[in-house]
Structure formats: C-alpha cells, structure tokens
Scaffold this active site. Structure first.
Site, PDB file in Angstrom:
ATOM      1  N   SER A  65       0.837  -1.179   0.000  1.00  0.00           N
ATOM      2  CA  SER A  65       0.000   0.000   0.000  1.00  0.00           C
ATOM      3  C   SER A  65       0.878   1.237   0.000  1.00  0.00           C
ATOM      4  CB  SER A  65      -0.883  -0.033   1.254  1.00  0.00           C
ATOM      5  OG  SER A  65      -1.309   1.260   1.595  1.00  0.00           O
ATOM      6  N   ASN A  92      -2.588  -6.820   0.124  1.00  0.00           N
ATOM      7  CA  ASN A  92      -3.784  -6.832  -0.718  1.00  0.00           C
ATOM      8  C   ASN A  92      -3.720  -7.958  -1.752  1.00  0.00           C
ATOM      9  OD1 ASN A  92      -4.652  -4.397   0.523  1.00  0.00           O
ATOM     10  ND2 ASN A  92      -3.297  -3.238  -0.837  1.00  0.00           N
ATOM     11  N   ARG A 113     -24.340  -5.602 -46.369  1.00  0.00           N
ATOM     12  CA  ARG A 113     -23.178  -5.289 -45.510  1.00  0.00           C
ATOM     13  C   ARG A 113     -23.610  -4.123 -44.647  1.00  0.00           C
ATOM     14  NH1 ARG A 113     -17.599  -4.678 -48.355  1.00  0.00           N
ATOM     15  NH2 ARG A 113     -18.404  -6.674 -49.125  1.00  0.00           N
TER      16      ARG A 113
END
Lengths: 368, 368, 368, 368
Positions: free
Chosen positions: A275, A283, A315
C-alpha cells in the site's frame, strides 16, 4: 512495439506482451495478409489463377512489406483497411500477377476471415491460461482439499464442509470455460461471400475455393456466407462470456476468502500487494485485477450482441464496424482476467489453521 | 390468468398466452413442486425415504394446493419462495411423511433446478417459433428466390444478386439459432448440492439420487454442483444471444426492405399496420416489434453475465437473486421476438417487380 | 508516441492524435503528478508542509522525469501505479522534502482525482467536436432547411415536411449533449479522503486543503469523499450516454438518408468511401464510423454502472479497478464518434432535387 | 389487480403495490388518456376546438371507460395502443365532438408524453423511498456514528475510523441520487410534434398549445420535438443509473458488514431471513434483494441507450418500441431496490461491541 489501452501500465497487465501482440495492428495486418495468401493458393489449386501468381502473392503477404502510414491514410478515407491494403499488395506483387490479388473478393471477406484467425489465437491464449489455472486449482485441491472449513451462504456461516468443495466447483467451472472456448474455436467459419455475400464473384469453383481456404486456415465452411447474419459473432461473445464467468466467480471467491476477518486465503509474493499508505497490508491484487478484467466482459458482450443483431442489407452500415474494437477488447480483457487469476493462484497461501478456527467459531454460534 | 409486464397490451406481444404462462408465478411454482416430487421419488428408489412418502409428496406437489398469498408473505420474509413452499408442502403431506419432504435439500437446489425446467420450456417454445420462421423463409426462397434484385452494401447499390441470397442467409441464421438453443436445452444441469453445495446432506446415495432426479426431469448431471459457479447460466445467456441475433438480423433486414423508397417487401394484413394519423400507411409493425423485442436481449445478457460472474462464497448474496428476473425477461423477449417475426413473414409480400425496377435503376447508376 | 486500441489504423480513427493523447499512459501519469503537486501546494498554503517542499515537489512532478519501465514493474506488483510513482517521486525530490510527498494521502485520492482531470479533458475535447457538428448542422439548416421533403415514419412515407425538421432536431440533440457534458464537467469532484476515506490523515486542515486542491485543479468539493460511493462515476457515464445518443441518432439518420434508394444525402470527398471491389460506390464511411463508435457506448456505460454500484468496504476489491479501462474506452469512443460525425457533415451533400422527386413519388402514393 | 413480472412472489419485491400500479397497463392507459385530455383542453383555450368538445373529451378520458380486450386486439394489429385507443375515445365522445379527439396529433405524441408522466411518477416514488433510506441513515449516524471500527480497503484491515465514515458516505450518495432524479423529473419534456415531428399539424397555435399542455401536465417545453432525437430518454437512463449506484453501493456494503466473520451489522426481524435447511441463520435478505434489484439497472440502461441512439427517419422502426419495456423494468427495479434497502435499514442492528473487537484484532495485526 505494440502498446494498447488495456495493457498500459495504468490499466491492465500481466501476460501483456502476448495479449497485446494478439490484437495489435500488426497482428490484424498479418492476419489479413494470411487470408489473401490462402485465397490465392486455393484459387491456384482449382485453376482459377496461375500457380506463379499464388506464389508471388504469398511472398508479398508479409506485414513488414506494408507501409503502415500509407495504409492508415487509406483507412481513414475508405473506412476499412482492406482497400488500401489490396492496393499496396498489388504494387508489391507487380506485373500481371497483380491482377490476381484479391480475385473475386471483397473487404469483408478478408476482414471477417482475419477476425476468425485472431479469434482462434485469442481462444488458444486464453485456454492456455485457464489450463494453468486449472492445474493450480487441482494442486490446491490435492494439497488442502481435506481441510475442514465453514461454508458461508448468503454471507452467513452455514454448515461445515472442506476446501475440496471450493476447488471442486472452481475446477468444474474452468473445465466448462475451456470447453466453451474450444467448441467455438473449433467451429470458426471462414467468410467468402464476395462483394454481396452470394459467392458469385468467386466463379464456378467458389465452394471448392471456400473449402480449401478454410482447411488452410484451420476454419470451417459455414452453411452460408454470414456477411449480415452474425450468429458466429454472437457465438464467440457467448463463449467468452462463459470463460469470464468462471474466472469472475473464482476471483470473487478468492477475494472473499482473503477478507481480513475471514483470512482463509492470502496472496503472498515478495513486494506485491503493498500500500502507498499502509505498510502492513497484503492486498490480493492479482485476484482483484482478475475481477476487474472479468467485469469488462458483460458490457462488451452486450455491445457485440447489439451490433451482431442489427445488420442491414448485404453489408451493415455501422453495426459491422462496431464489432471490431469490441472483439479486441473482449479478447484482451478475458485473456488478462485468466492470466491475473493464474498469478493470484500462484501466490495463494491456504491457511488451514484459520479455516479450523473459523469453523470452531461457527460451530459455537450454531449451537448457542 | 397470467399477465406480465412484457405481455401487457401496451408493451409486447403476439403468442402472449404461451410465453406469459411459461414464466408466470404459477409456472415457477409448479416447476419447484416438480423438483420436490422428483427428489422424493429418487430418494424412495434408492431407499432413502419410504415409497409411500414419495407418493404422498407427489400427490401434494400441485400448484393449486398451495396458498399463494401465504407463500407471498413468506417470500417477503425469507427473500426466496422455497422456505414458505416447503412449510406448506409439509402441512399438506402431513403426518410422518411430512418429515421426508425436501429431505437433505436446500432452497437453491429446488430453485435452480426449477429454473432449468423453465429454461427447457422456453427453449422449446422459442425453437418452435424459429422453426415456423424457417419454414416461412424456406417457402419464400422457393417462391421468390430466383427473383433478381440489387444488393446494397454500406447503404449503397452494390451488385446484382437474387432474393435467394437473402433467404439463404436468413435460413442459415435460423438453423444456427435453433442449434444453439437445442445444444443448451440438451445439457441443462440439475442442481443438487445441498445447503453448502457439497452434496453431503443427501447422504451416501447423493450421486445416484442426482442421476435419477436428472433423468426424471430431462436434465443432465453436472460435474459438480454449480451453486456459485454459474457457467450454466452464462451458457444459457449465450445461446439466447445467438437466437436473438438471428431474429434481430432478419427483422432488421425485413424492415430495411420495406422502406417506402426501397419497397421490395411489405407486410400485408387486413387492418394491421395502420396509423392513427395517416390512413395510407402500411407499417411493417410485426417486424418492428420483432426488432424491439430482440433489442432487449443484449442488455439482459449483460445483466446475467454480471450476476453469474460475481457469486460469493457458497451461495451468493445478491448476484444469485439477480438472475431470476433477468432470465424471465430474456426468455420472454426472445420468444416474443421469434413469434413477432413469424407473424411478419406470414404477412410478407415480395414485390419482384419493384426488385426488378430497383435493379434497373442501380444498373444505370453503375454504368454512368 | 501514444498508440491505442481504439485509434489504431484497423479500429477507429479521425482526430486520433488528440483522443489518443488524452487517455494515454503519459496523460494519466501527468494527471497523477498534477494532483500530487496541487496537494503539496495546498498543504504548503495552510502550513502543513514547508513552502520549499511544495516547490520541490512541483518541480519533480513532470512525466518525463518518471522512469516508465520501473513504474510498470511496480504497478504489476502493487496493482495500481501510485505506489511506484510515489517512490520515484520521493527519490527525485530527495532529502528532507521527500517526506512531504503524498503527505497524508493514498493511492485512491491521487488516482481518482487524476481521473477527474482526464474526464474534464475528455469533456472539453468532445464538446469541441459536438460544437463543430452543431455549426455544420446550423449551416445545413440555413442553406437547405427550406427544401421540401417527405418524412418517413416506421419506414413508410408519411407527410411532407422540410429539411429544417431534420436539422432542427439534430441541433436540439447536440445542444442537449453539450449541456450534459458541460454540467458534468463543471461538477467533477476532487477526491481527498485519505487511506480510509474519512480525511483524518490530512489532519485538522483537511477541509481547507481539499478546497484549495479543488480550486487549483478546476474541480469541486464533494459533500463527502466518494471512495466507495461512486455516484460521480455514474453521473459521468450518464452524461456521456446522452452525448453518444445525440451522435448516434444523427449518424443513423445520415446513413438512412444516404441509402441509394433514398439518396437525399451523400458523403462526397475525393478518394473517400470507395470500395475494394465496386468502383462506382460512394459509401458514407464517416457516418458509418460515427455510428460504430457510438455503438460502443451503451455497453461501456453498463460496465461502469455495474462497477460503480458494487463497491465494497472502504476501497473496492475489483469494481474500482474495473472503472479505469471502461472510462478510457468511453471517452475515446464518444470523442471519436463526435469527430467522425463532424467529418461526415463536412463531406455531406444535400440533394434537394432528389428530395423533391421522392416527395412527388410519395404524394402520388398517398393519393392513390 | 395489477400483477407484473418483476413483482410476482417469486421474483421481487417489497412495496410492490405502488410500483406495480405505477407501470401497470392501467396506469399507462390512464396516462395516455390524461395526455389526450390535456391536449383537448389546451386546444380549446387557444380556440382550436370548441370548449364543449374539450369537456366531453375530458369526461371520456377515464381508463374504466375503455374496453381493454378490444384495445389489446387493436394493439396487436397496429403495433401500438394509441390507434385503438383513439377509436374507442371517439366512440365514447360521439357526435360532432368526436372529430376533435386527438386533433392534429399522432400516436407518438400521446405515447411519449404519457411515458413522461409515468417517469415523473416513478421518480416521485423512488425519491420517497430514497428519502426514507436517508432518514434511516441519518439516524444510524446519530446513534452509532461515534463507534470506532476498523476500515477495510481492498479486503484488508486498513486504519481505524468510525461508523460515521460509513453513514457519511451513504448519506452523500443518497443525496446525489435524489438530486439526479429531481433534476430529471423537473425537466421532462412534453412531446407534441405531430405525425412527422415538425408540429405543423397542430396549426398556427402549436407553440402555445405545447406550452399549455406542458403546464397542465407538469412537464417542460423541449427546444424541438424529440421524436427521433432521444436525448431525453438517455437523460432518464442516466439519472436512474445514479440512483441505482447509490443503492447498490449501500446494499453491497451492508451485505459485506453482515458477513458472519465480520458481524458488525445484522438484519433482525421476527421471522425474516431464515433458511429452509439451517435454522440458526440470519440472512440479510432485504439488503440482498436490494442488491439484486439494483443489479438489473446497468443492463437496462444499456438497452435504453442502444435504442435511444439508433432512431431512424422521423419515427424509429423498432428502437422506439424497444424503449417501452426497458423503461418499465428500469423504474420497477430501481424503486424496488430503494424500497428493499429501506426495509434492510429498518431491520439493521449495529453491533458496536463487535466493531470494537474487530478493531482490536486489526490493531494487533498491524503492530506485529
């Protein structure tokens, strides 16, 4: 060096080189050239063009021989890269053989068939990552499957189970995801309809040429050209949706089991998951990124289905073009999700003591 | 009388009775009861419960015996209808046999398996409509396929073709749509995992019970309970996406060919397609409603994929419940789209003279 | 040189340099640095850090001073670029001042606020394109608004109107689109919540610092940090949805009026809109590409809303990260759509004689 | 009795009567009648029709006077309910006055304006629920805001905070959601364009009539009729997306804090949240259903944006009709989500001792 939105340092990542290469402008260019070469080869075999022409065309169909800036300028004018590509290709081939380039063909045939080649590559890359994940899940099941733990339903402690219940359902989902991609990859149709989708410009050998192009490129022959019948695109979208669902569920569940209060799983890797403000944290960044990548998929599937199911005349005037960036993003997001999940499971640590402790807490709660 | 959002007079539908019935509260209720009955029957066969109990349960499992108001009240409290349903069922069965109701089972097993039964019904209904459409397309091809017409690509006159080019691609799309629904309908998995998805509460005969329930209900045995591995839901979403794509493309192209300036197709039916302000108009309302219904599908597929790929722990806290209304809406919209398209093609009039005239105009333009 | 998925020669284009630059890794990097510098400046003003530190930090906050490879490696480990960025920034600042970098802050504050800066840039770019389109529409209205034409409803000739009816509704849509983007751009909130979103780590001057950072960056002060209350993201998604709707409708209608059978509009530009197989064609490629780009938006909005509305605890474990690529793609697709539409209208040719002829045809039909 | 897909006992809802009524066929019918009456009244005021005709029309415009079966049959033929409605209305009014019904008007004017009335009702209902939620959140903040707790970011224990941090961000989100709905509800445009959207059929007083109809119905006058410029629909979709985001985030966070291992919140209500197999459980069913309902919204927003941004000519051939069921479902899902959340917070129990205990655990972890 390919560098793409979804693989830039501030967006996605992991396994980025392979994924970026897969959907890069260069890869798209080479895929289109491969289709032109395969077409010429097939036409030579049935006698529609001279064998020497096919050889000269094959020789010319190398991405490095194409001037990218010129192609870009032509693409802006034409709205599609094939027109400028064919012009350059004819210049490279030169002489009489130049007239045999793109014989009886049309932009959509080249572009759609190239898209199928890129789809096959994306399937292959993603299946490989999912296979790696399955191997890791299998190993987790063998190593920790017997560990007792409390199951949680609707967020609440439910009944005791074992970690094998977790790995068992993860494995089955990966199995189904791989199956869905394989089934789709094994039935990708070549597109050879000619300018208006009825194959007439390919002449009397159209069916034979189609068959040979398909064989050469590892594709199948569709029942009818799919210029404005885009069920093949919908099938691709559906299969990738299945893959993203399996990855999404596993990543969601990894994340849930890493919640500090639960603590039964953790991602451990030197230097990873830190962090900028809280040094003690760990984490589960790889599982988190897998979720984030998988979360891109449903919206992209919706875009593809909307485009695929709104094609006008012979198309389509927008819906066809809309498929291109959405397919690229779909392939990139799904492959990234699978590879982030692989990284997560490589880092995973199963805390069987915590499982036992949580189970004990749960059992106490149930009996009071 | 079932009456549903998407079948009300101001929203959708043709064929509304069948579609409304399919996803009605009553149909859902009966499907859940069918699962309870099949479970009891299977458990009786392997000796887990007395044969008499299974018979009593089967006898009780009829929707008309359930008090809907009471069930509604219980559903609001429990968040899911199964809890209140099992309570009522036990009261109806009564006596000792009541204890054999829902034996070893859990809400999700009953609800998910019932959803598969409803899915099978939706597939069947939609396949029937698509088959009717295919028959009509086939007839159009036989009757008018030889008619020369100008193809249009990117909105512009392109090259001459015949109407068989139109019906040929329509037919191939319907074929693929029917195939996708059949493949999915033929592999819908039973859900019998018990409260935490590991089958343990079903005891030693769990595998055998699962097999027999699947057989009895026309479902397949999954590799593992899919309580929070929702690839089966993603596969359903994908298959319906293919079906909606085929319908959407055909409806879009019908609509395009009815534009007054084009005028090669028209919907003709006494009293249909009029205007509240312009008496001369002949709007292709059935094709328009088919498009509108098909346009609901991509967003619903996205909802389902988002829910399916975000399932936490052993039973999801929201994403599972989110599947229910989206599946109902998906089935209803797709079946409606197919049936509106059937109606459109029943009404369709092919104007081969107009085709010839437009072709002539186009040929003049090309040569000047 | 920025090069991105949606601006590569085979995907999107037009105005690509500005759009690519906007959402490039470099732009994201500089935006994050701008936030760090603004934070330091604000903190110096209120006396939280020495003025000299703020100056040194401002001096260091230039993208070209950051080692991209190192940042990329750190991003893979941390899952977010801010951690590695702060480390490099501290190294560049050096000495005692290094401790004042990122004071009291957290990755999400820097990243979210940088996203708001990028959003402001995207709004500005798209508003400019939409303004250019509005100017072109206004000119068309002045030049050709009086031209009589037949209106078409539900594909059928309806009643006579004039071309001013077309340009009038186009202009009103552009006006609303610009208004929606302006309103959102004018209320983009700064994010300064600190590691857990309660502003406590910024100390007693948190409110004052927030106010000054917002002023410096042209943002507003939110009622509360929005770390896991992502209504600001939903508002952005909604505003871009309005913009894409206006562009999509205009592009759809340009395309419809260019259908060869209608022929009331055409894109004319030397060398543009040709075909690889049909030399006579004049495809409205710019309008087609505008539609294709606008068609990306609804799915991206769905992705953003799904992510924005599923955020857990004090910083979300996946849904937050999922916003990043979707926002980039949203900005890029919408800006591209607007700019392709500008190009289309620059090329547009209004055929008032054809309008008159079609009107006459329609009038005959109505009276017979 | 209205009964709808999303309010049936097996799908959604609390507060079902109000929500079901809002989007019921009856409500839609009355809304259309209200528009017809307001139009006649406005036309009488400016002298376009006799005052007596307006009175007779007002008298006739009551839903109970309309034959629903006949209307349904006419809707199937016409594809839209207005045609049959006007016929019945003329029969009810009778005599000379019948010719003043629907004067100069068209189906889309009536239907779109009625949709705006329903939208206003949906906004009002949802704002009320959100207001109730805000009141509950405010009370929670007052009662428990001071309670210390550990914040969790990316699933991991982060830093200490207080429960006021949770209620503070919830409140701000509700505030923004209410603001978004109010802003949209306060600017819903009347639609009075006539058959082709240029107002010409309303004659010289068109602007005045529009102004008066808007006033009478509580709507605003748009810059131009929006028949095929559907930015108003996109704005509605965006505002509801903001509302669903706020509800979704709060519900997600309630659910996360009720996880047995976390246990800081619980839903407590006699008889609610039980399990069919595990008697000890206390599932947060109301928060779960709130999440499930909110999860419907992003896909519906995508459907609406796709439809809104693809409208052809002067009245769209499918995309317009596609808006109807999606808007109904959007209003129903969002209102349900808000009301389930209200129920959840009414039941909520804040366990400040558990917060303290978890905080202690986290603090130990951080310091070791």
């Amino acid at each position: 060096v390919p560098q793409r939105a979804d693989v830039d340092p501030f967006a996605h990542i992991v396994g980025r080189d392979a994924i970026a290469e897969l959907t890069s402008p260069q890869a798209r260019l080479q895929a289109m050239l491969d289709v032109e070469a395969a077409l010429a080869a097939a036409q030579a075999t049935v006698g529609d063009i001279p064998p020497g022409a096919a050889e000269a065309i094959a020789e010319a169909c190398r991405a490095e021989r194409i001037d990218a800036d010129e192609l870009l300028a032509a693409t802006e004018l034409g709205g599609i890269p094939v027109i400028g590509l064919v012009e350059q290709l004819r210049d490279i081939v030169g002489g009489e053989n130049a007239t045999f380039v793109h014989r009886g063909s049309t932009s959509q045939d080249i572009f759609d068939t190239a898209t199928m080649l890129i789809t096959a590559g994306a399937a292959s890359l993603t299946i490989e990552s999912l296979g790696n994940v399955a191997t890791l899940v299998d190993a987790l099941g063998r190593d920790y499957g017997a560990a007792p733990m409390i199951a949680r339903t609707l967020t609440q402690f439910a009944l005791p189970t074992t970690f094998a219940n977790v790995t068992g359902r993860w494995y089955s989902g990966l199995d189904e995801a791989i199956g869905a991609l394989q089934a789709t990859a094994g039935s990708l149709p070549v597109q050879l309809g000619g300018p208006v989708g009825d194959t007439s410009t390919y002449g009397p050998h159209a069916a034979e040429v189609t068959k040979r192009v398909a064989e050469r490129l590892g594709l199948v022959v569709p029942k009818y050209p799919w210029s404005t019948m885009r069920t093949p695109i919908a099938r691709i979208a559906g299969a990738w949706g299945v893959a993203a669902t399996a990855v999404g569920d596993i990543a969601t569940q990894v994340v849930a089991l890493t919640i500090s209060d639960v603590g039964e799983l953790a991602e451990r890797a030197p230097g990873a998951g830190g962090s900028s403000s809280m040094a003690h944290k760990q984490n589960p960044v790889a599982a988190i990124r897998a979720r984030a990548a998988a979360l891109q998929v449903p919206g992209l599937v919706a875009t593809l289905l909307h485009a695929a199911g709104s094609q006008d005349f012979e198309r389509a005037s927008g819906p066809w073009h809309a498929e291109w960036p959405a397919l690229n993003a779909l392939f990139s997001a799904t492959a990234s999700a699978a590879d982030w999940l692989r990284l997560s499971l490589e880092r995973i640590e199963v805390d069987t003591r915590r499982m036992a402790a949580n189970l004990e807490t749960a059992n106490k709660e149930r009996t009071t």
